[in-house]
Design a protein around this motif. Structure first.
Motif, PDB file in Angstrom:
ATOM      1  N   GLU A 138       0.823  -1.280   0.006  1.00 41.60           N
ATOM      2  CA  GLU A 138       0.054  -0.115  -0.043  1.00 41.60           C
ATOM      3  C   GLU A 138       0.825   1.342  -0.171  1.00 41.60           C
ATOM      4  O   GLU A 138       1.909   1.105   0.527  1.00 41.60           O
ATOM      5  CB  GLU A 138      -0.961   0.147   1.187  1.00 41.60           C
ATOM      6  N   ALA A 139       0.404   2.349  -0.579  1.00 45.60           N
ATOM      7  CA  ALA A 139       1.010   3.738  -0.820  1.00 45.60           C
ATOM      8  C   ALA A 139       1.218   4.081   0.680  1.00 45.60           C
ATOM      9  O   ALA A 139       0.305   3.920   1.692  1.00 45.60           O
ATOM     10  CB  ALA A 139       0.263   4.622  -1.595  1.00 45.60           C
ATOM     11  N   GLU A 140       1.955   5.026   0.802  1.00 45.52           N
ATOM     12  CA  GLU A 140       2.257   5.838   2.166  1.00 45.52           C
ATOM     13  C   GLU A 140       1.402   6.979   1.985  1.00 45.52           C
ATOM     14  O   GLU A 140       1.739   8.023   1.284  1.00 45.52           O
ATOM     15  CB  GLU A 140       3.854   6.248   2.210  1.00 45.52           C
ATOM     16  N   GLY A 141       0.163   6.860   2.798  1.00 46.23           N
ATOM     17  CA  GLY A 141      -0.655   8.121   2.454  1.00 46.23           C
ATOM     18  C   GLY A 141      -1.639   7.599   1.650  1.00 46.23           C
ATOM     19  O   GLY A 141      -1.945   6.764   1.146  1.00 46.23           O
ATOM     20  N   LYS A 142      -2.238   8.801   1.062  1.00 48.79           N
ATOM     21  CA  LYS A 142      -3.579   8.618   0.230  1.00 48.79           C
ATOM     22  C   LYS A 142      -2.943   8.295  -1.244  1.00 48.79           C
ATOM     23  O   LYS A 142      -1.968   8.809  -1.803  1.00 48.79           O
ATOM     24  CB  LYS A 142      -4.349   9.978   0.075  1.00 48.79           C
ATOM     25  N   ALA A 143      -3.420   7.062  -1.861  1.00 51.19           N
ATOM     26  CA  ALA A 143      -2.906   6.693  -3.187  1.00 51.19           C
ATOM     27  C   ALA A 143      -3.475   7.276  -4.320  1.00 51.19           C
ATOM     28  O   ALA A 143      -5.010   7.865  -4.276  1.00 51.19           O
ATOM     29  CB  ALA A 143      -3.187   5.234  -3.236  1.00 51.19           C
ATOM     30  N   LYS A 144      -2.771   7.639  -5.349  1.00 48.44           N
ATOM     31  CA  LYS A 144      -3.197   8.258  -6.455  1.00 48.44           C
ATOM     32  C   LYS A 144      -3.354   7.401  -7.711  1.00 48.44           C
ATOM     33  O   LYS A 144      -3.953   7.483  -8.812  1.00 48.44           O
ATOM     34  CB  LYS A 144      -2.248   9.338  -6.819  1.00 48.44           C
ATOM     35  N   ALA A 145      -2.719   6.202  -7.567  1.00 54.62           N
ATOM     36  CA  ALA A 145      -2.571   5.088  -8.765  1.00 54.62           C
ATOM     37  C   ALA A 145      -2.153   3.732  -8.173  1.00 54.62           C
ATOM     38  O   ALA A 145      -1.544   3.694  -7.198  1.00 54.62           O
ATOM     39  CB  ALA A 145      -1.897   5.935 -10.128  1.00 54.62           C
ATOM     40  N   VAL A 146      -2.161   3.075  -9.018  1.00 55.48           N
ATOM     41  CA  VAL A 146      -1.546   1.706  -8.907  1.00 55.48           C
ATOM     42  C   VAL A 146      -0.517   1.111  -9.788  1.00 55.48           C
ATOM     43  O   VAL A 146      -0.678   1.543 -10.945  1.00 55.48           O
ATOM     44  CB  VAL A 146      -2.761   0.509  -8.600  1.00 55.48           C
TER      45      VAL A 146
END
Length: 264
Positions: free
Chosen positions: A7-15
């Motif tokens: 998972e991204a650190e913080g809010k994810a913007k894409a994969v």
């Protein structure tokens, strides 16, 4: 084979779905995975069948099993309901190219590094002879770490990587040749998707000119081609990989911006 998600650190913007090359494993991408997470990207990856911790002594896997696993990773990435980027290196990049020729994939963009379309470094015996061998014949491709990167840290860490297995069967090598020839068919083009291609100036594993010609023959609306001076095959394992990551990050952020996303 297991699909791994970071998972991204913080809010994810894409994969980002990462498809590694032949013989190696996804653990060689730890640095890239962490950089992507730090910049707001979820990462989906895993070891191709016959690779990694559950690997084999001789690669004889059916290529259809590779395709199934790659599609499984893509489905996992799409579950996040975020823009999806495909990242493939070496043979992994070649599989992505073939998949994009044969199917429509819901992705925002594609990043390929050093795709295998025409090998410069073949097994000791001529490839033409190898493809005529019986399926049970085995050969060592003899790709060494110093052919992959100039980075002393990478060389020290992976010089004796027990999970790196460049030994293949005759049937496996024939399937590889078929895959490369299929991708290079002039009458097949991929879907019109933003595409970034990285190659290394000093790549002695694969012929970068084949990759460049292939990319420009696709007539894509958005194509970026970057030749990295003095870089070898594994461009994201090179000493200046921070520059390569910044270039790639800019490409992805520009794509996201064009899709209407606000990028901080």
């Amino acid at each position: 084979m297991s699909v791994w998600k970071w998972e991204a650190e913080g809010k994810a913007k894409a994969v980002v779905v990462i498809v590694h090359s032949a013989y190696e494993h996804h653990r060689r991408y730890v640095w890239l995975v962490q950089k992507l997470r730090n910049e707001g990207f979820h990462v989906v990856t895993g070891d191709l069948p016959g690779h990694g911790i559950e690997g084999v002594e001789v690669h004889a896997e059916a290529f259809k099993d590779y395709r199934r696993f790659i599609k499984k990773m893509i489905r996992t990435g799409l579950e996040y309901d975020l823009p999806l980027f495909l990242f493939g290196h070496g043979m992994g990049a070649t599989f992505l190219m073939r998949l994009l020729q044969m199917e429509h994939i819901e992705c925002a963009g594609v990043i390929c590094t050093s795709p295998w379309l025409h090998l410069e470094h073949n097994p000791p015996m001529r490839a033409k002879m190898l493809t005529k061998w019986s399926p049970n014949t085995t050969v060592d491709h003899e790709i060494t770490v110093d052919q992959l990167s100039r980075d002393p840290e990478f060389l020290e860490k992976f010089e004796e990587d027990p999970l790196y297995v460049p030994v293949v069967s005759g049937s496996w090598y024939r399937e590889l040749q078929t895959l490369m020839k299929s991708v290079m068919q002039p009458d097949l083009i991929i879907q019109d998707v933003p595409f970034l291609l990285h190659t290394g100036e000093l790549d002695r594993i694969t012929d970068r000119e084949f990759a460049r010609r292939w990319a420009f023959a696709q007539n894509l609306s958005e194509l970026q081609y970057k030749l990295w001076k003095e870089a070898r095959h594994d461009v994201f394992q090179e000493p200046n990989r921070e520059d390569m990551f910044f270039y790639t990050q800019s490409f992805m952020n520009n794509v996201l911006h064009s899709l209407g996303y606000v990028i901080d």
